[in-house]
Design a protein around this motif. Structure first.
Motif, PDB file in Angstrom:
ATOM      1  N   GLY A 124      -9.018   1.497  -2.371  1.00 22.57           N
ATOM      2  CA  GLY A 124      -8.470   0.761  -1.230  1.00 22.57           C
ATOM      3  C   GLY A 124      -7.898  -0.594  -1.338  1.00 22.57           C
ATOM      4  N   ARG A 157      -2.994   6.841   6.456  1.00 21.80           N
ATOM      5  CA  ARG A 157      -4.391   6.336   6.361  1.00 21.80           C
ATOM      6  C   ARG A 157      -4.769   5.039   5.735  1.00 21.80           C
ATOM      7  N   PHE A 158      -3.747   4.433   4.882  1.00 23.37           N
ATOM      8  CA  PHE A 158      -3.916   3.156   4.317  1.00 23.37           C
ATOM      9  C   PHE A 158      -3.168   2.082   5.121  1.00 23.37           C
ATOM     10  N   ALA A 166       1.631   5.660  -1.046  1.00 21.82           N
ATOM     11  CA  ALA A 166       0.407   5.074  -1.772  1.00 21.82           C
ATOM     12  C   ALA A 166      -0.122   5.789  -3.015  1.00 21.82           C
ATOM     13  N   ASN A 168      -4.014   5.765  -4.983  1.00 23.47           N
ATOM     14  CA  ASN A 168      -5.248   4.950  -5.027  1.00 23.47           C
ATOM     15  C   ASN A 168      -6.014   5.782  -5.845  1.00 23.47           C
ATOM     16  N   PHE A 356      -5.998  -3.087   8.754  1.00 20.14           N
ATOM     17  CA  PHE A 356      -5.935  -3.578   7.256  1.00 20.14           C
ATOM     18  C   PHE A 356      -5.158  -5.044   7.308  1.00 20.14           C
TER      19      PHE A 356
END
Length: 687
Positions: A124, A157-158, A166, A168, A356
């Motif tokens: 993350g 989700r990020f 994304a 990860n 975030f």
């Protein structure tokens, strides 16, 4: 939209789908080996940590994938392109060393170098700077237990809202590594050699994972030698059932010579030769980094789990190119996400929500390049970027099989730039400039799951990408007048698994405004900068993956990507096709496993059509077919050996290239030759 479907991929796909009866009658343990496909039905061959990741991603109403480390343990994997080889819809091609060209659904096709339009992270923690700009060379594929791929808006989700989504990588822990210790050595052509060691321990209340990698190679091309060192520590402390705190520290150093891009004729006739200018100025990249994070997973109660952390990264870059780029960057951030499941309106529901925050400052200096050494200083600036994402998504099961999914992210990005006039350097300037962007990116979708675990999904998602500092290209007059790139993407797909088949097919259409592309500045056409907003563009395509267990000892894996990216009534280029990503890209591997433990796996990468190089559609890069062969022997679970021959026929081809506006007037030294025939071997010992 009009697509041309090559005969061979169609024949293989149709042949696989023509055997449903045989697939259903296979033994339950005849599952797909090391697949990247995510479905609602577990793969019994998955290690528990990988199975858990696939189960989590299967709740996404869109295209996702999980690449376990097992899927590339039996071959050479030195960069992110090697990891993502079997993920449909991901265009990841090697350049040299750890540098690659990455594009997901056309993200970042205007960038000849570096990463833009896709979040790349480990645990993350972004490899991207806070303004979105990123590199790939600090990624070590051997220090990843598995890799998650979220295409497009499926990366919510990020907190992300990027066109490419994304990627990860997840570091092993002392509990998930799957062994107490591991030693690996591999090497081969071009004096390449790599050593890797791991140590994994767990005890009552804690666990520890430590890994070290050292590698060097002379490189297949002239002026492409490099070396890399990586280290990772992951220390966990359990504080109760499903409650833990974890310290993760990663470090890396990369020294890489840069052979550069060349013209098409040179790429095909003299593929080993470097760009003469790169050799004369000794182009290279020296980069060191330390990344530290403290993370936690904390079960609040039976229905609510919190995951979050804080992190900091430091990176030092010395990069002789046209000038010596001398940078130090520091990035800090914090993220938190709640996952809740329960009931609403009398129906099952699950929700995640979080935030975030990222902040980064970069000290940037430039110097005259004296064959790789620093000459006179020519620029001095400081670049500060911040980003904040607030995000949420929920699933409501309106029936036992059908869920409605809705969510979105609110984002804000800041850019703050200062530069100073240097005495005796007329090209330098005093400047203080700042700009902010705000957006909301909603998302809605449907997810249906059959009793067998097969799933069908559809979604529509908005994405937004503000420009980074490189695109803003500050001058004495300030930032270039750029808008944020925006898109609305429509997506639908099918995925599932039987005893012998696993499939994942997605179709998408993204309608973009203000796509960030590279141009030749032209005041008459209203193009004031090298990176500027295009008119409307369309990215649409098909992403298909099929794993077929033909019989217990024989497996065929196929991926096929169709990419139709084009301008939509542009005032200069009309409806011309966008360059870089091939219209068709097909990969297949046929693997035979003998009961004695040895295996053999021929594979092919095929781009059957030529690919446009320029926006004006006047120059094409030729299609190609590259055949490779890997084999190995597993001596029980403890010891394994592999041998891999890449590009068996020594095909001369272009691996990837940068986009140009009009090949009739612009420089076309943009091609990266694919590597010729190469032989590698590796030995792994587990304890």
């Amino acid at each position: 939209m009009k697509f041309m479907f090559p005969a061979a991929p169609c024949a293989l796909l149709l042949a696989a789908y023509a055997v449903p009866a045989a697939a259903q009658s296979a033994a339950p343990d005849a599952a797909t080996l090391d697949t990247v496909i995510v479905t609602g039905r577990p793969n019994p061959e998955d290690p528990p940590v990988v199975a858990e990741a696939r189960a989590r991603l299967s709740r996404t109403p869109g295209a996702v994938a999980v690449v376990s480390s097992e899927s590339y343990a039996g071959r050479r994997a030195t960069n992110l392109a090697d990891v993502l080889r079997d993920v449909p819809g991901v265009y990841a091609q090697a350049k040299w060393g750890g540098d690659i060209r990455l594009s997901i659904r056309g993200s970042g096709i205007g960038n000849a170098n570096h990463n833009r339009g896709t979040l790349v992270a480990q645990d993350g923690i972004p490899f991207n700077e806070a303004d979105g700009f990123g590199d790939f060379q600090l990624i070590d594929p051997l220090i990843a237990r598995y890799t998650e791929v979220y295409k497009g808006g499926n990366a919510l989700r990020f907190g992300g809202s990027l066109l490419g989504g994304a990627i990860n990588l997840v570091t092993p822990t002392g509990r998930t590594a799957g062994h107490d210790a591991l030693l690996r050595v591999d090497g081969g052509s071009d004096q390449s050699l790599r050593g890797h060691a791991e140590l994994a321990r767990q005890w009552d209340g804690g666990d520890l994972f430590v890994a070290l990698t050292g590698a060097r190679a002379d490189g297949w091309r002239e002026h492409s030698a490099g070396q890399q060192q990586y280290a990772s520590v992951n220390l966990g402390r359990s504080l109760g059932e499903d409650r833990e705190v974890r310290l993760i520290v990663n470090g890396g150093y990369v020294h890489q010579e840069i052979p550069g891009a060349v013209g098409l004729t040179a790429a095909l006739d003299e593929p080993r030769a470097a760009n003469p200018g790169n050799v004369a100025l000794n182009y290279q990249r020296d980069m060191a980094s330390v990344r530290t994070a403290v993370q936690t997973r904390w079960r609040v109660d039976d229905a609510l789990v919190f995951e979050g952390g804080v992190y900091s990264t430091w990176k030092d870059l010395d990069h002789p190119i046209f000038q010596v780029i001398d940078q130090q960057s520091r990035n800090y951030g914090a993220f938190g996400r709640f996952d809740w499941s329960g009931q609403a309106f009398g129906r099952p529901v699950d929700v995640f929500y979080g935030a975030f925050y990222r902040s980064g400052d970069l000290d940037a200096q430039q110097w005259v390049n004296l064959a790789g050494s620093h000459g006179t200083r020519t620029a001095n600036s400081r670049q500060n970027a911040r980003a904040l994402d607030l995000f949420a998504e929920g699933r409501l099961f309106v029936s036992d099989r059908l869920a409605v999914v809705a969510g979105g992210s609110w984002g804000k990005a800041w850019r703050d730039y200062q530069s100073v006039q240097l005495p005796g350097v007329p090209a330098s300037f005093d400047l203080a400039a700042a700009q902010t962007w705000n957006w909301f990116a909603p998302r809605i979708g449907l997810l249906w799951e059959a009793d067998s675990g097969a799933q069908a999904y559809a979604n529509v998602t908005r994405s937004v990408e503000p420009p980074n500092f490189s695109s803003l290209a500050p001058t004495a007059d300030g930032f270039k007048p750029l808008e944020a790139q925006e898109a609305v993407t429509w997506e639908a797909g099918l995925r599932g698994r039987t005893a012998r088949l696993a499939w994942d097919v997605a179709v998408y259409r993204a309608e973009l405004d203000n796509e960030l592309l590279n141009f030749i500045p032209n005041a008459a056409l209203g193009i004031p900068a090298a990176t500027f907003n295009a008119g409307p563009t369309i990215h649409q395509g098909v992403e298909a993956g099929l794993d077929w267990r033909i019989r217990p000892d024989l497996r065929l894996r196929q991926t096929w990507s169709v990419s139709d990216f084009r301008f939509d009534g542009d005032k200069v280029y009309g409806d011309a096709r966008l360059p870089v990503v091939p219209e068709h890209l097909y990969r297949a591997e046929l693997r035979y496993d003998h009961p004695a433990g040895w295996y053999i796996a021929p594979s092919v990468e095929w781009s059957p059509t030529d690919t446009w190089v320029d926006y004006a559609n006047t120059l094409k890069s030729p299609g190609y077919a590259v055949i490779s062969l890997s084999a190995g022997w597993n001596f029980g679970r403890e010891t394994s050996l592999f041998v891999e021959i890449r590009n068996l026929t020594d095909e001369r081809y272009v691996s990837n290239f940068g986009a140009v506006t009009d090949a009739r007037v612009a420089s076309t030294a943009v091609f990266h030759p694919g590597e010729g025939r190469s032989l590698f071997a590796g030995l792994t010992r587990r304890f």
